[in-house]
Scaffold this motif. Structure first.
Motif, PDB file in Angstrom:
ATOM      1  N   ALA A  73      57.279  23.003  80.723  1.00 51.34           N
ATOM      2  CA  ALA A  73      58.105  24.181  80.996  1.00 51.34           C
ATOM      3  C   ALA A  73      59.571  23.831  80.771  1.00 51.34           C
ATOM      4  O   ALA A  73      59.929  22.688  80.488  1.00 51.34           O
ATOM      5  CB  ALA A  73      57.876  24.669  82.423  1.00 51.34           C
ATOM      6  N   ARG A  74      60.414  24.835  80.890  1.00 44.62           N
ATOM      7  CA  ARG A  74      61.860  24.658  80.830  1.00 44.62           C
ATOM      8  C   ARG A  74      62.463  25.212  82.112  1.00 44.62           C
ATOM      9  O   ARG A  74      62.080  26.286  82.577  1.00 44.62           O
ATOM     10  CB  ARG A  74      62.459  25.417  79.642  1.00 44.62           C
ATOM     11  CG  ARG A  74      61.916  25.042  78.275  1.00 44.62           C
ATOM     12  CD  ARG A  74      62.277  23.640  77.884  1.00 44.62           C
ATOM     13  NE  ARG A  74      62.163  23.430  76.447  1.00 44.62           N
ATOM     14  CZ  ARG A  74      61.969  22.253  75.888  1.00 44.62           C
ATOM     15  NH1 ARG A  74      61.844  21.174  76.654  1.00 44.62           N
ATOM     16  NH2 ARG A  74      61.897  22.118  74.580  1.00 44.62           N
ATOM     17  N   LEU A  75      63.425  24.476  82.659  1.00 44.83           N
ATOM     18  CA  LEU A  75      64.108  24.880  83.886  1.00 44.83           C
ATOM     19  C   LEU A  75      65.607  24.842  83.636  1.00 44.83           C
ATOM     20  O   LEU A  75      66.123  23.878  83.054  1.00 44.83           O
ATOM     21  CB  LEU A  75      63.747  23.940  85.040  1.00 44.83           C
ATOM     22  CG  LEU A  75      62.255  23.767  85.352  1.00 44.83           C
ATOM     23  CD1 LEU A  75      62.053  22.624  86.339  1.00 44.83           C
ATOM     24  CD2 LEU A  75      61.673  25.040  85.918  1.00 44.83           C
ATOM     25  N   TRP A  76      66.329  25.862  84.073  1.00 47.27           N
ATOM     26  CA  TRP A  76      67.769  25.867  83.882  1.00 47.27           C
ATOM     27  C   TRP A  76      68.442  26.830  84.849  1.00 47.27           C
ATOM     28  O   TRP A  76      67.808  27.677  85.464  1.00 47.27           O
ATOM     29  CB  TRP A  76      68.133  26.204  82.436  1.00 47.27           C
ATOM     30  CG  TRP A  76      67.998  27.641  82.020  1.00 47.27           C
ATOM     31  CD1 TRP A  76      69.011  28.559  81.868  1.00 47.27           C
ATOM     32  CD2 TRP A  76      66.806  28.342  81.660  1.00 47.27           C
ATOM     33  NE1 TRP A  76      68.510  29.770  81.448  1.00 47.27           N
ATOM     34  CE2 TRP A  76      67.154  29.662  81.316  1.00 47.27           C
ATOM     35  CE3 TRP A  76      65.450  27.979  81.601  1.00 47.27           C
ATOM     36  CZ2 TRP A  76      66.225  30.617  80.927  1.00 47.27           C
ATOM     37  CZ3 TRP A  76      64.521  28.934  81.216  1.00 47.27           C
ATOM     38  CH2 TRP A  76      64.904  30.226  80.877  1.00 47.27           C
ATOM     39  N   GLN A  77      69.757  26.643  84.965  1.00 43.90           N
ATOM     40  CA  GLN A  77      70.608  27.507  85.771  1.00 43.90           C
ATOM     41  C   GLN A  77      71.519  28.309  84.856  1.00 43.90           C
ATOM     42  O   GLN A  77      71.793  27.896  83.721  1.00 43.90           O
ATOM     43  CB  GLN A  77      71.488  26.676  86.703  1.00 43.90           C
ATOM     44  CG  GLN A  77      70.735  25.973  87.814  1.00 43.90           C
ATOM     45  CD  GLN A  77      70.252  26.937  88.867  1.00 43.90           C
ATOM     46  OE1 GLN A  77      69.076  27.174  88.975  1.00 43.90           O
ATOM     47  NE2 GLN A  77      71.154  27.505  89.625  1.00 43.90           N
ATOM     48  N   VAL A  78      72.004  29.434  85.328  1.00 49.56           N
ATOM     49  CA  VAL A  78      72.943  30.233  84.550  1.00 49.56           C
ATOM     50  C   VAL A  78      73.970  30.845  85.494  1.00 49.56           C
ATOM     51  O   VAL A  78      73.634  31.300  86.588  1.00 49.56           O
ATOM     52  CB  VAL A  78      72.213  31.344  83.751  1.00 49.56           C
ATOM     53  CG1 VAL A  78      71.476  32.297  84.662  1.00 49.56           C
ATOM     54  CG2 VAL A  78      73.185  32.101  82.851  1.00 49.56           C
ATOM     55  N   ALA A 121      71.083  34.646  80.642  1.00 59.27           N
ATOM     56  CA  ALA A 121      70.060  33.613  80.834  1.00 59.27           C
ATOM     57  C   ALA A 121      69.461  33.199  79.492  1.00 59.27           C
ATOM     58  O   ALA A 121      69.214  32.014  79.243  1.00 59.27           O
ATOM     59  CB  ALA A 121      68.970  34.125  81.765  1.00 59.27           C
ATOM     60  N   ALA A 122      69.225  34.172  78.592  1.00 63.29           N
ATOM     61  CA  ALA A 122      68.663  33.864  77.282  1.00 63.29           C
ATOM     62  C   ALA A 122      69.632  33.035  76.438  1.00 63.29           C
ATOM     63  O   ALA A 122      69.230  32.078  75.757  1.00 63.29           O
ATOM     64  CB  ALA A 122      68.298  35.159  76.556  1.00 63.29           C
ATOM     65  N   LEU A 123      70.915  33.370  76.487  1.00 63.43           N
ATOM     66  CA  LEU A 123      71.906  32.617  75.729  1.00 63.43           C
ATOM     67  C   LEU A 123      72.029  31.189  76.256  1.00 63.43           C
ATOM     68  O   LEU A 123      72.157  30.233  75.483  1.00 63.43           O
ATOM     69  CB  LEU A 123      73.261  33.322  75.803  1.00 63.43           C
ATOM     70  CG  LEU A 123      73.404  34.597  74.971  1.00 63.43           C
ATOM     71  CD1 LEU A 123      74.730  35.282  75.286  1.00 63.43           C
ATOM     72  CD2 LEU A 123      73.296  34.286  73.485  1.00 63.43           C
ATOM     73  N   GLN A 158      69.040  29.145  75.064  1.00 60.58           N
ATOM     74  CA  GLN A 158      69.131  28.760  73.659  1.00 60.58           C
ATOM     75  C   GLN A 158      70.159  27.660  73.450  1.00 60.58           C
ATOM     76  O   GLN A 158      69.954  26.746  72.642  1.00 60.58           O
ATOM     77  CB  GLN A 158      69.463  29.976  72.801  1.00 60.58           C
ATOM     78  CG  GLN A 158      69.231  29.760  71.310  1.00 60.58           C
ATOM     79  CD  GLN A 158      69.154  31.046  70.541  1.00 60.58           C
ATOM     80  OE1 GLN A 158      69.464  32.117  71.046  1.00 60.58           O
ATOM     81  NE2 GLN A 158      68.734  30.953  69.285  1.00 60.58           N
ATOM     82  N   SER A 159      71.259  27.693  74.189  1.00 58.47           N
ATOM     83  CA  SER A 159      72.279  26.659  74.039  1.00 58.47           C
ATOM     84  C   SER A 159      71.796  25.314  74.570  1.00 58.47           C
ATOM     85  O   SER A 159      72.169  24.259  74.053  1.00 58.47           O
ATOM     86  CB  SER A 159      73.567  27.082  74.746  1.00 58.47           C
ATOM     87  OG  SER A 159      73.405  27.087  76.153  1.00 58.47           O
ATOM     88  N   GLY A 194      62.155  34.113  72.184  1.00 61.90           N
ATOM     89  CA  GLY A 194      60.929  34.878  71.997  1.00 61.90           C
ATOM     90  C   GLY A 194      59.657  34.059  72.063  1.00 61.90           C
ATOM     91  O   GLY A 194      58.569  34.602  72.270  1.00 61.90           O
ATOM     92  N   LEU A 195      59.771  32.732  71.889  1.00 63.98           N
ATOM     93  CA  LEU A 195      58.591  31.869  71.960  1.00 63.98           C
ATOM     94  C   LEU A 195      58.221  31.519  73.394  1.00 63.98           C
ATOM     95  O   LEU A 195      57.192  30.869  73.620  1.00 63.98           O
ATOM     96  CB  LEU A 195      58.839  30.580  71.176  1.00 63.98           C
ATOM     97  CG  LEU A 195      59.100  30.737  69.665  1.00 63.98           C
ATOM     98  CD1 LEU A 195      59.424  29.386  69.053  1.00 63.98           C
ATOM     99  CD2 LEU A 195      57.891  31.365  68.989  1.00 63.98           C
TER     100      LEU A 195
END
Length: 276
Positions: A83-88, A104-106, A109-110, A117-118
């Protein structure tokens, strides 16, 4: 099969193995192992996860006779590597849900360079810093296909860190950071002023000791521009000897796993976060 109140199924998905358990909230034993299956380990998160799908289908066919478990709730806990985990940070002046989702999407991607979309993303909203996680749509499709074919009720699919965070964040002390041990990875929840600022997965060297931990915490604090934690509260796999409280006074175990030393990584995933 008739299901008793508070009884369900829990699946742990590790890289290379899946483990199925029956859980019971009100009756002993709380956890009953049903079986495990291995599959060709592949951490290509852009793949089709077909090997996982085949292993899971074979495991469910072997352990859950056709129709007998129809309607049973199934929850899934994933290895964080899947999975991927991140903060925004919230955009200044943002008032619409669409603005926050776009931010959150930007940010995703960064950080990862992948097309959003994947991935299937979900966000745990808070007033100041949303916590986001994403699962490959191909992985989600394999899990959904296997459970739908056997008429299981898929309740949730959660990375292990999110599962543990949901279970323990209310017990964290002021000034403490949150940590999760899984195999040779320490995942840190960097906190400041009651906020979760970042999630960092760090490999633990074979020769690690309390000095390594202190230096790691100090470095992560410096990177985030916050004070080093006064306390690290840990959960997850049984800790190495050098992390025990007697050896590392600035560490505290949030839970003491009972008999988990002999369990496979997939089995420990299945039992992550308790029965809730």
């Amino acid at each position: 099969m008739r299901r008793g109140y508070g009884i369900g199924l829990r699946l742990g998905v590790a890289a290379g193995k899946v483990s199925l358990w029956r859980s019971s909230r009100w009756r002993a034993p709380a956890w009953t192992p049903l079986g495990e299956a291995a599959y060709a380990q592949d951490l290509d998160l852009h793949g089709d996860f077909a090997a996982l799908g085949r292993a899971l289908a074979q495991l469910l066919d072997r352990l859950l006779p056709a129709g007998e478990y129809a309607g049973w709730p199934l929850s899934v806990v994933l290895d964080d590597a899947l999975a991927r985990l991140w903060q925004v940070d919230l955009p200044q002046g943002a008032t619409r849900l669409a603005d926050i989702e776009a931010a959150a999407a930007l940010r995703f991607q960064s950080l990862y360079g992948d097309a959003p979309g994947l991935w299937h993303s979900s966000i745990a909203w808070s007033a100041d810093a949303p916590f986001c996680c994403a699962v490959p749509r191909a992985l989600l499709a394999q899990l959904t296909r296997a459970t739908d074919a056997r008429k299981l009720a898929l309740i949730f699919i959660t990375p292990q860190f999110a599962r543990h965070w949901n279970r323990w964040h209310g017990a964290l002390k002021p000034g403490a950071w949150f940590g999760q041990l899984q195999e040779n990875v320490l995942t840190l929840g960097v906190r400041h002023a009651g906020r979760l600022l970042a999630v960092r997965a760090l490999p633990v060297p074979q020769d690690a000791g309390s000095d390594w931990l202190a230096q790691t915490l100090a470095r992560e604090a410096l990177l985030r521009g916050v004070p080093a934690p006064a306390l690290l509260q840990l959960c997850g796999a049984p800790p190495p000897a050098w992390l025990m409280p007697a050896k590392a006074f600035h560490c505290q175990m949030l839970s003491t796993p009972d008999g988990e030393t002999a369990l496979s990584p997939a089995a420990r995933l299945a039992r992550s976060g308790g029965l809730a």
